[in-house]
Enzyme design. Structure first.
Site, PDB file in Angstrom:
ATOM      1  N   GLU A 108      45.950  38.028  56.661  1.00 40.55           N
ATOM      2  CA  GLU A 108      44.774  37.189  56.945  1.00 40.55           C
ATOM      3  C   GLU A 108      43.696  37.945  57.720  1.00 40.55           C
ATOM      4  O   GLU A 108      42.578  37.458  57.865  1.00 40.55           O
ATOM      5  CB  GLU A 108      45.197  35.912  57.687  1.00 40.55           C
ATOM      6  CG  GLU A 108      45.371  36.041  59.197  1.00 40.55           C
ATOM      7  CD  GLU A 108      46.658  36.749  59.614  1.00 40.55           C
ATOM      8  OE1 GLU A 108      47.289  37.418  58.766  1.00 40.55           O
ATOM      9  OE2 GLU A 108      47.025  36.657  60.810  1.00 40.55           O
TER      10      GLU A 108
ATOM     11  N   CYS B 274      53.886  37.429  60.852  1.00 39.23           N
ATOM     12  CA  CYS B 274      54.140  37.909  62.212  1.00 39.23           C
ATOM     13  C   CYS B 274      54.954  36.878  62.989  1.00 39.23           C
ATOM     14  O   CYS B 274      56.123  36.681  62.699  1.00 39.23           O
ATOM     15  CB  CYS B 274      52.807  38.254  62.895  1.00 39.23           C
ATOM     16  SG  CYS B 274      53.008  39.169  64.427  1.00 39.23           S
TER      17      CYS B 274
ATOM     18  N   HIS C 118      49.527  41.516  58.922  1.00 37.78           N
ATOM     19  CA  HIS C 118      48.631  40.354  58.914  1.00 37.78           C
ATOM     20  C   HIS C 118      47.658  40.385  57.735  1.00 37.78           C
ATOM     21  O   HIS C 118      46.517  40.824  57.909  1.00 37.78           O
ATOM     22  CB  HIS C 118      47.826  40.322  60.212  1.00 37.78           C
ATOM     23  CG  HIS C 118      48.630  39.932  61.406  1.00 37.78           C
ATOM     24  ND1 HIS C 118      48.607  38.664  61.937  1.00 37.78           N
ATOM     25  CD2 HIS C 118      49.489  40.641  62.155  1.00 37.78           C
ATOM     26  CE1 HIS C 118      49.416  38.614  62.981  1.00 37.78           C
ATOM     27  NE2 HIS C 118      49.971  39.801  63.152  1.00 37.78           N
TER      28      HIS C 118
END
Ligand code: ADP
Ligand code: MG
Lengths: 222, 79, 755, 79
Positions: free
Chosen positions: A196, A85, A194
């Site tokens: 994560e 991002c 994302h």
């Protein structure tokens, strides 16, 4: 395996990126944007967030911070770097990845669970996946629309440098549904979604994102 | 104090949803005489001493604009 | 010429513009009385902002005291009166949470008004020593299809998202409701919750003679001057933009740096007291810090870093520039304090010190311009016992009973779930980051937000915000309790145990006795409700003068309930994931339609009495839900509220695209649309176990049917294919405010990018 | 086709966090000769026929700018 996670002023998902590295079995080395030297790390993650408030252009100011010069040098020497991002935006602004990320086509910030098609399963960050695999990870951005001139995009496609593509709907108007791209050598990868945030069943829509972090650990080990 | 204006505009081949949105809004409000809108950024810099044009051009082209997608116009003026 | 204290002493007869600053004759005379002379211009500025309704709670104070009389809760570590209350959630963790309104600023400039609303409440939480971990927002707009709603709503939503997203705070829930009464007066209530260890609680207190007063964060500018007294406390009239005061522009990036700097400062134990700068800016921070301490304080006002060098001393004292904090620091720690600030690029300046006197003294280039007892500014503002009486129209309203039978259940069902209040809210919530920080276990559209606070012990906290104003209009006492009950139930559905309450009381003008009655009744209802549920009120906020012209909004008490979850891995989610599970209704349904969504949407009706409150039943249901969660006995749970069973079944089915076949007994309209309290729908693979637990808890159970298929079928009554239901439910907001896939016409205004 | 440029700038009393961030970045990059930065928006409108100045002013002041916090500069030019 030592994975550096950079914190810029305004980084937000640095804690999450560090958690993902740990869950994948790596050792986290926190890195500070203002430091000129990059300590001994095997790879670097540039996390999501709003470095410098996204003022001017997302990633523009962070890309010009002291630590980034060292990251760029080491990346040229083959160190794996993942930009998520805002980290992707920084990599584009720093010239490590082609193209640019601009205001979403619909002008809204958008956060949703997003299906992605893995097109390259041979980069430093995607070797845990199978080519053609579909994964679901969150996407959340306001300036995530990937753009470039048609000629540049054609070249990128021709070189097979699209790593992940949006599937089942394009959340921000990115050209050709491009969600993430890689450097020519497959060591530097940037993507808007994302991974994560998809590493624990409890807090994510899936655990599909873990593969990015296990990929680099396996790659560095082998 | 000298004042320098830098306008940053998207390259013509890059689509501009903000400009499109404004155009759409103008149409709905009956301002049909406007047939195109592009939105860019406008910077006003206060410069100490005589501005060194080369340095200002460098600032404009490499920080204020992203050369991949944007063009710049530099307006040097003293007032 | 600067108006000094000695000059004021020499010129007792000088005319002062106290009325323009919002002070009444008797208030001005009291200030003269306190000081024994006329106030200086700077003092007048301070008293006027601090004695405004917004800062002094002059109309509401006498009623809010009731909350302080509630039995002391063991969980309460810091009660009302501080920036935010603090509760013990176990394992040495403390949680602080509070809601605050930013209604009027959001009408004037929706993006910035909402953004700075989020910024303000986050600073309140930070001030307590906590790391902010999540935000929520409760929003009210005029009719969804009104032109001004198209201006206000997109800006407010972008502002809430723009600021919260940029701070890295997940948005975990809230509300968006529409009603004509908010047309000229939208409500923007923002909640923030923060977590710390018990020993880290910080208070706003100036202690220790010789300690330094440090102002840090953004520079002070001319924004929001007089905003407190004018923006937050005056009714809007029909005048155009020229009369509107300037607005504050938020800088979430600076606030993010402020958060990180503060947390580092707390960790290194570098402050003895800290206060955020919100309404009334430095006037508020200095007088509150000094009033809470044992000594006095002296400030050199010219050391305040300015953005606009033309500001006068009085303006600096009144400025509401955002993203500023004020700390009390021991001299030996000042250097380290400033170093932390420098690391985070946060401007920090010593502006004064704690003295052994009992006065707040402010100098301007060596001349004394303020010399006041700080308590008289901060706490001894006027207190009004405003007259109140029951609204004259209430008897007629309550006697105007709602219809009780549906002529077309299928059409009514679609109307209710497709109405702006009942429809899918993802147009809004997709603009909020729910994932950041990686601890969000539940967020919208779940009944409650749930955040993990410890990755090892799996402890978590749940939060819900509810504020049905239609019920409160019919009966504010009951309405406040119904909102409390709903928030309590929402928290319980997730498997958490409710622990504490906050509130934001949005009402019309307190100068209207009928509004004042609504306010008093709502406070009484909330206090009685909290007593019955054994919950403390930890803090809150009052927003008065919410009206356009002389029409007040419906009384809107927004209630927040915090719960604790021992092990978030056992949380219960909404939505049906699998076919073949048994659908059970917990609780009892009565034909209660007063103030219901069905009466409003289908019949345009608001009248009768709201549903009967049954807090014993709520307690029993909450106990049962916690028990079922801990045992893993249910696969989903969803509370019943607005729109009744029809709404709950729709949301449960559409979540993962799993239908169900159910049967209802008795009066079908009531079964589907009544809004009786203390009810929830659960699914299970072991109905006998749930029945047994419910029986033990004294909660009635009705078996509704079984999940599966791609339709919602009410046997013998109606059949709704999920595709049709989904299209009705999801298209309402996009049709009104733009399909996100298209380029939309509303460009959010404001200087801050919304990326 | 006539082209109209509208620059939208924040009112002087309104804070400009973006401009501040750019100024900070310039300082860190060694461009210390720049002492102030304000960032605004730059619109380029294509107008059909002769632009009616009153209408353009209305568009600029009430649609392109947010009059509560921004001022506009209208540049009419034909090229
Ligand atoms: N409706 C309410 N219920 C309980 N406490 C309230 C309410 N309104 C205000 N308070 C309390 O009064 C105190 C002052 O409130 P306020 O001036 O809004 O604080 P701040 O300036 O820190 O935001 C706070 O402790 C707040 O929690
Ligand atoms: Mg406060």
């Amino acid at each position: 395996m030592r994975i550096g996670v950079v914190t810029f002023p305004g980084s937000l998902d640095d804690v999450d990126a560090a958690r993902a590295v740990r869950l994948a079995g790596g050792e986290v080395v926190p890195l500070w944007h203002a430091d000129a030297d990059l300590p001994a790390v095997d790879a670097v993650v540039l996390p999501g967030g709003f470095s410098y408030g996204d003022y001017l252009r997302a990633g523009a100011i962070a890309a010009r911070q002291p630590l980034m010069r060292a990251v760029v040098d080491r990346a040229h020497a083959g160190m794996p770097v993942l930009g998520i991002c805002n980290g992707f935006q920084v990599l584009c602004e720093a010239g490590l990845l082609p193209g640019a990320l601009t205001r979403n086509g619909h002008l809204h910030f958008r956060n949703r669970d997003q299906a992605l098609l893995v097109e390259r399963a041979d980069t430093a960050w995607t070797s845990s996946y199978a080519q053609g695999q579909t994964i679901v990870v969150p996407v959340k951005n306001g300036e995530g629309r990937y753009v470039g001139s048609d000629a540049d995009l054609d070249r990128l496609e021709g070189e097979g440098r699209v790593v992940v593509r949006y599937a089942g709907g394009n959340p921000n108007g990115s050209s050709r549904d491009i969600a993430g791209v890689t450097s020519a050598d497959g060591r530097v990868v940037g993507l808007m979604p994302h991974p994560e945030h998809a590493v624990e069943e409890l807090t994510g829509p899936s655990v599909d994102g873990l593969g990015f972090f296990t990929s680099v650990l396996e790659g560095v080990l082998s | 104090m000298p004042r320098v204006v830098v306008d940053v505009v998207l390259k013509p081949e890059i689509s501009d949803p903000q400009g499109q949105a404004v155009l759409g809004a103008l149409g709905r409000l009956g301002h049909t005489g406007v047939t195109g809108v592009r939105q860019g950024k406008h910077f006003v810099l206060d410069v100490e001493g005589t501005p060194d044009e080369a340095e200002l051009r460098e600032i404009a082209e490499n920080l204020l604009a992203n050369p991949v997608i944007e063009d710049v116009e530099l307006h040097l003026s003293e007032d | 010429m600067i108006d000094t204290v000695s000059h004021a002493g020499e010129t007792p007869d000088e005319e002062q513009p106290y009325r323009e600053l919002g002070l009444r004759d008797e208030e001005y005379l009291r200030i003269r009385d306190i000081l024994g002379r006329r106030p200086t211009t700077a003092e007048l500025a301070m008293y006027s902002v601090m004695w405004s309704e917004h800062c002094s709670y002059k109309s509401s104070k006498v009623h809010l005291r009731t909350f302080g009389d509630l039995p002391r809760s063991e969980a309460l570590l810091v009660g009302m009166g501080e920036n935010a209350g603090v509760v013990d959630v176990g394992d040495g963790y403390a949680v602080t949470f509070k809601v605050e309104s930013h209604n009027h600023p959001s009408y004037v400039e929706p993006y910035q008004g909402a953004a700075t609303g989020v910024g303000g409440i986050v600073r309140d939480i930070l001030t307590m020593g906590a790391r902010p971990v999540a935000v929520m927002d409760s929003l009210r707009f005029g009719r969804a299809d009104a032109p001004d709603t198209a201006r206000v709503l997109p800006g407010v939503v972008a502002g809430v998202g723009g600021y919260g997203n940029c701070l890295g705070l997940p948005n975990i829930g809230g509300e968006i409701l529409f009603d004509d009464c908010y047309a000229g007066n939208p409500l923007v209530n923002a909640l923030c919750v923060g977590v710390m260890k018990h020993e880290d609680v910080r208070l706003a207190k100036a202690e220790g003679v010789g300690n330094k007063v440090v102002l840090f964060g953004a520079r002070t500018g001319g924004d929001g001057i007089g905003g407190v007294s004018v923006l937050a406390s005056e009714t809007f009239d029909e005048h155009g933009p020229a009369k509107r005061p300037s607005v504050q522009v938020g800088d979430p990036f600076t606030e993010k740096l402020l958060i990180e700097a503060c947390l580092e400062i707390f960790a290194a134990d570098l402050v003895t007291g800290i206060q955020d700068l919100g309404g009334a800016g430095l006037s508020c921070a200095t007088s509150e810090l000094a009033a809470a301490g044992s000594g006095g304080m002296r400030i050199d006002l010219e050391t305040v870093p300015l953005r606009d060098s033309t500001l006068t001393a009085a303006e600096i004292l009144m400025s509401e520039s955002q993203e500023r904090m004020c700390a009390i620091v021991e001299p030996a720690k000042v250097e380290e304090f400033l170093a932390v600030c420098a690391k985070w690029d946060v401007l920090a300046t010593v502006i004064g010190e704690v003295t052994d006197g009992d006065r707040l003294l402010i100098d301007w280039h060596g001349e004394r311009i303020v010399d006041v007892p700080p308590r008289t500014v901060a706490h001894d503002g006027p207190v009004y016992e405003r007259p109140y009486h029951r609204p004259a129209d209430l008897d007629d309203l309550q006697a105007d009973l709602p219809p009780t039978a549906s002529a077309d259940l299928r059409a009514d069902w679609l109307a209710v779930v497709g109405s702006p209040d009942g429809c899918d809210k993802s147009w809004v919530t997709e603009q909020y980051d729910r994932y950041v920080q990686g601890n969000t276990v539940l967020a919208q559209p779940e009944d409650a937000g749930l955040v993990r606070i410890d990755e090892t012990t799996h402890r978590g906290i749940a939060l819900a915000l509810d504020g049905n104003a239609r019920f409160a209009r019919l009966d504010p006492y009951t309405g406040a309790q119904l909102n409390l009950a709903e928030a309590y139930r929402n928290v319980a559905v997730s498997g958490a145990v409710p622990l504490a309450v906050t509130n934001c009381l949005n009402f019309g003008s307190p100068e209207e006795p009928e509004v004042m009655w609504q306010f008093a009744e709502a406070v009484r209802g909330l206090a009685d409700g909290c007593r019955a549920l054994g919950l403390p009120v930890t803090g809150g906020n009052v927003s008065l003068y919410n009206q356009t012209g002389d029409v007040a909004i419906n009384p809107t008490p927004v209630i927040g309930v915090l719960g604790v979850h021992d092990d978030v891995r056992t949380r219960v989610r909404g939505g049906w994931r699998a076919a073949g599970e048994t659908v059970l209704l917990l609780g009892e349904t009565r034909p209660e339609f007063g103030g219901s969504a069905w009466a409003g949407v289908v019949h345009g009706h608001l009248g009768g009495l709201p549903p009967r409150v049954d807090l014993d039943a709520e307690r029993a249901l909450a106990g049962l839900l916690a028990h079922l969660a801990a045992d893993g006995a249910v696969t989903s749970a969803h509370d019943l509220a607005d729109g009744g069973l029809a709404q709950a079944l729709t949301e449960s089915a559409l979540r993962y695209g799993t239908g169900a076949t159910v049967r209802v007994v008795g009066d079908t309209t009531a079964a589907l649309f009544a809004e009786s309290v203390a009810r929830a729908v659960v699914t299970t693979t072991d109905p006998a176990a749930v029945r047994a637990a419910a029986e033990a808890a004294g909660v009635p159970v009705t078996e509704l049917g079984t999940t599966g298929g791609d339709a919602l079928v009410v046997e013998g009554v109606l059949e709704l294919p999920l595709a049709e239901l989904r299209s009705t439910w999801t298209r309402t907001l996009p049709d009104l405010f733009g399909h996100p896939e298209d380029v939309v016409g509303a460009v959010p205004t404001g200087a801050v990018p919304t990326s």
